[in-house]
Scaffold this active site. Structure first.
Site, PDB file in Angstrom:
ATOM      1  N   LYS A 199       0.864  -1.183   0.000  1.00 62.36           N
ATOM      2  CA  LYS A 199       0.000   0.000   0.000  1.00 62.36           C
ATOM      3  C   LYS A 199       0.898   1.229   0.000  1.00 62.36           C
ATOM      4  CE  LYS A 199      -3.469   2.480   2.653  1.00 62.36           C
ATOM      5  NZ  LYS A 199      -4.460   2.397   3.727  1.00 62.36           N
ATOM      6  N   LYS A 254      -2.176  -1.375  -3.828  1.00 64.66           N
ATOM      7  CA  LYS A 254      -3.061  -0.209  -3.754  1.00 64.66           C
ATOM      8  C   LYS A 254      -2.254   1.060  -3.804  1.00 64.66           C
ATOM      9  CE  LYS A 254      -6.052   2.042  -0.443  1.00 64.66           C
ATOM     10  NZ  LYS A 254      -6.476   2.089   0.931  1.00 64.66           N
TER      11      LYS A 254
END
Ligand code: PBG
Length: 337
Positions: A199, A254
């Site tokens: 992330k 992400k």
């Protein structure tokens, strides 16, 4: 008069039927996970920077889940928006048995039992400072190990409420292993862990922070001290390997659209299923350009999703999930006329 040309790749593009035969990638409803916001109020609230996305009341959340399930979606990811008066420095409300997230999970599992429910394991909806974890005593850092401990309790609370999949999105070191142990000890060995393994500290989360009210102050500790540097890809592969070793069932990259190379590298480095999160800013960009008449809404949306799948994502979290799934169903219906 034609030239002598044995290879004419255009033959494979000459009609819609031929193109569909040779198409390498397609989006189906099975690929899509639908992120939804819920708050403890009777009315739905629009989110200005995410057109078409709302913070749902419990009742409308259930209706939205029914509709999404009816359109072929198999999983939703729930995010709570908590009123400011319930937030504190430690995110205590996250553990409250009857908080809005836990009630939402219970309602959805009671009324749409076949739909898989994913919950976010992080403190940011519940903390006054908006960080995913606890601040260190001197306030200059997000404390890793103390955060891991509270996140393990959060994951167990969410599993107890009925979550099928818990998804740590905090990027603390060692949290997947700790959560796995805590879940198993509490008797939730069937609860899956979808790890936000790679992330990034991304500017594309802006609209999401509007939605849950987790904006970080300018001179606060930076999320870059735990989320990844957008410049790095080797580090993503390393993060994936660590989370896999700690017991993650699914790993995630992400954002998605600006990290297609990372999705590909991750896909090639693991046999675990790979998820990608098309985040709020990716959604907002497409809407904004379409509103200005600068891009065609549907074809831009579909191309963005296709690219994420082509890069190697086995599943995609996207705010477009319901409408895309419905569009796929309508296309099949039209053929029958
Ligand atoms: C925080 C969390 C974030 C998102 C999902 N979980 C934001 C953040 O890290 O600040 C972003 C999702 C989106 O932008 O759509 N735990």
């Amino acid at each position: 008069m034609s030239i002598d040309l044995p290879h004419r790749p255009r033959r494979l593009r000459c009609t819609s039927a031929i193109r569909s035969l040779v198409r390498e990638t397609r989006i189906t409803a099975d690929d899509l996970i639908y992120p939804l916001f819920v708050h403890d109020r009777a009315e739905d609230d629009e989110i200005a920077s995410m057109p078409g996305v709302v913070r749902f009341s419990l009742d409308s959340l259930v209706r939205e889940c029914e509709a999404a399930y009816g359109a072929g979606i198999s999983a939703v990811a729930l995010f709570p928006s908590i009123s400011a008066s319930l937030k504190d420095e430690c995110g205590t409300h996250g553990l409250a048995e009857s908080n809005i997230l836990h009630r939402a999970v219970q309602r959805v599992k009671a009324e749409v039992p076949e739909l898989a429910v994913i919950t976010d394991v992080a403190l940011d909806p519940y903390t006054t400072h908006g960080h995913d974890g606890l601040l260190s005593a001197d306030g200059t850092d997000v404390a890793n190990d103390a955060t891991v401990e509270i996140l393990s309790r959060l994951a167990v609370a969410q599993a107890r409420a009925g979550a099928d999949i818990v998804a740590p999105s905090d990027m603390m070191d060692g949290r997947v292993g700790a959560i796995r142990t805590a879940l198993d000890q509490a008797g939730f060995e069937k609860t899956l862990i979808l790890s936000y393994a790679a992330k990034y500290a991304s500017a594309f989360y802006g609209p999401f922070r509007d939605a849950v009210g987790s904006k970080i102050g300018k001179d606060a500790v930076s999320k870059a001290t735990y989320q990844m540097d957008p410049a790095n890809v080797n580090e993503a592969v390393r993060e994936i390997a660590l989370d896999e070793a700690e017991g993650a069932d699914i790993v995630m990259v992400k954002p998605a659209g600006t990290y297609l190379d990372v999705i590909r590298a991750v896909k090639e480095s693991t046999r675990l299923p790979v998820a990608a999160y098309q985040v709020s800013g990716e959604y907002a960009q497409i809407h904004a350009a379409a509103r200005l008449g600068w891009l065609d809404y549907e074809s831009t949306r579909d191309e963005a999703l296709l690219a994420i799948k082509r890069a190697g994502a086995d599943m995609i979290l996207t705010y477009f999930a319901r409408e895309v799934a419905e569009g796929i169903g309508e296309k099949a219906e039209k053929r029958k006329d």
